[in-house]
Design an enzyme around this catalytic site. Structure first.
Site, PDB file in Angstrom:
ATOM      1  N   ALA A 228       0.840  -1.194   0.000  1.00 54.22           N
ATOM      2  CA  ALA A 228       0.000   0.000   0.000  1.00 54.22           C
ATOM      3  C   ALA A 228       0.876   1.246   0.000  1.00 54.22           C
ATOM      4  O   ALA A 228       1.961   1.253   0.591  1.00 54.22           O
ATOM      5  CB  ALA A 228      -0.918   0.008   1.225  1.00 54.22           C
TER       6      ALA A 228
ATOM      7  N   GLU B 100      -1.587  -4.139  -9.209  1.00 54.92           N
ATOM      8  CA  GLU B 100      -0.423  -4.998  -9.005  1.00 54.92           C
ATOM      9  C   GLU B 100      -0.862  -6.387  -8.547  1.00 54.92           C
ATOM     10  O   GLU B 100      -0.388  -7.410  -9.043  1.00 54.92           O
ATOM     11  CB  GLU B 100       0.502  -4.384  -7.956  1.00 54.92           C
ATOM     12  CG  GLU B 100       1.160  -3.101  -8.371  1.00 54.92           C
ATOM     13  CD  GLU B 100       1.953  -2.461  -7.242  1.00 54.92           C
ATOM     14  OE1 GLU B 100       2.694  -1.512  -7.520  1.00 54.92           O
ATOM     15  OE2 GLU B 100       1.822  -2.908  -6.086  1.00 54.92           O
TER      16      GLU B 100
END
Length: 232
Positions: free
Chosen positions: A108, A178
């Protein structure tokens, strides 16, 4: 009566199940039913393996896998061996491409200067070549294109699962893209940090179905050492 700790710790790893006061004895009994086997079958990198999902049956027992670095003192549970073996198989298959990074670190944005950087630094201290956006995306470089190249030029991926990642994934931002790419290629392992597999399951059941590692059971340093414990 002993209470199950799964809502807090999850039972995605063998040691977590073994440590549960309610489930530990049951998982220990399950392991004995497998003792007649010399070893577990290898994972297939295509995800079509016939290996059964781990139910904590290893009861925290440890051994050294075939790919462990000579002289290494690091031991693994059976669940960890099953989790890390497909990573090693992907490394071996692409070993003739020396310019590839060993690991793409998915994280993150909020963790880039915290837990993600800590894991990156520990991995590199163990000789692992890591693609990490904080160092690999230069000024003026389009972020998504750089990430696309990073994914293509990395052998396998780690997804650092933190409370920040769980907040980010539903927003379908960069971390979600991702993760989608890594899941599609069946070449990733989750590292759960300061949260649980139960919380992850509410956000991404597919990622939560993957066996992985947790810093609730081992330190970040110990987790990083297991990714670096490969015979070059």
């Amino acid at each position: 009566m002993a209470r199950c700790t799964a809502p807090t710790y999850g039972h995605r790893t063998a040691s977590g199940a073994a440590a549960c006061p309610a489930c530990g004895s049951r998982y220990s009994s399950s392991y004995r039913s497998y003792q007649s086997y010399d070893s577990y079958p290898s994972y297939s990198s295509s995800g079509s393996s016939s290996v059964r999902q781990s139910s904590g049956g290893s009861s925290g027992r440890s051994r050294k896998p075939r790919w462990s670095r000579p002289g290494s003192s690091i031991l693994y549970t059976e669940s960890e061996v099953r989790s890390l073996t497909p990573i090693r198989e992907n490394v071996e298959k692409r070993s003739n491409q020396p310019d590839l990074r060993d690991i793409f670190l998915c994280h993150a944005w909020d963790d880039r200067q915290g837990a993600a950087k800590e894991l990156h630094d520990l991995l590199e201290s163990n000789g692992v070549r890591v693609w990490f956006s904080e160092k690999d995306v230069g000024l003026g470089v389009p972020l998504l294109r750089a990430i696309d190249k990073g994914l293509a030029n990395s052998k396998v991926g780690i997804v650092l699962v933190t409370p920040a990642l769980l907040r980010r994934l539903p927003k379908e931002g960069i971390a979600d893209k991702e993760l989608s790419a890594l899941l599609a290629g069946d070449r990733l392992i989750p590292v759960v940090h300061e949260t649980t597999y139960e919380a992850l399951r509410d956000v991404s059941p597919l990622l939560a179905s993957r066996s992985g590692l947790s810093t609730a059971e081992e330190t970040m340093k110990e987790v990083a050492a297991k990714f670096g414990d490969y015979d070059e």
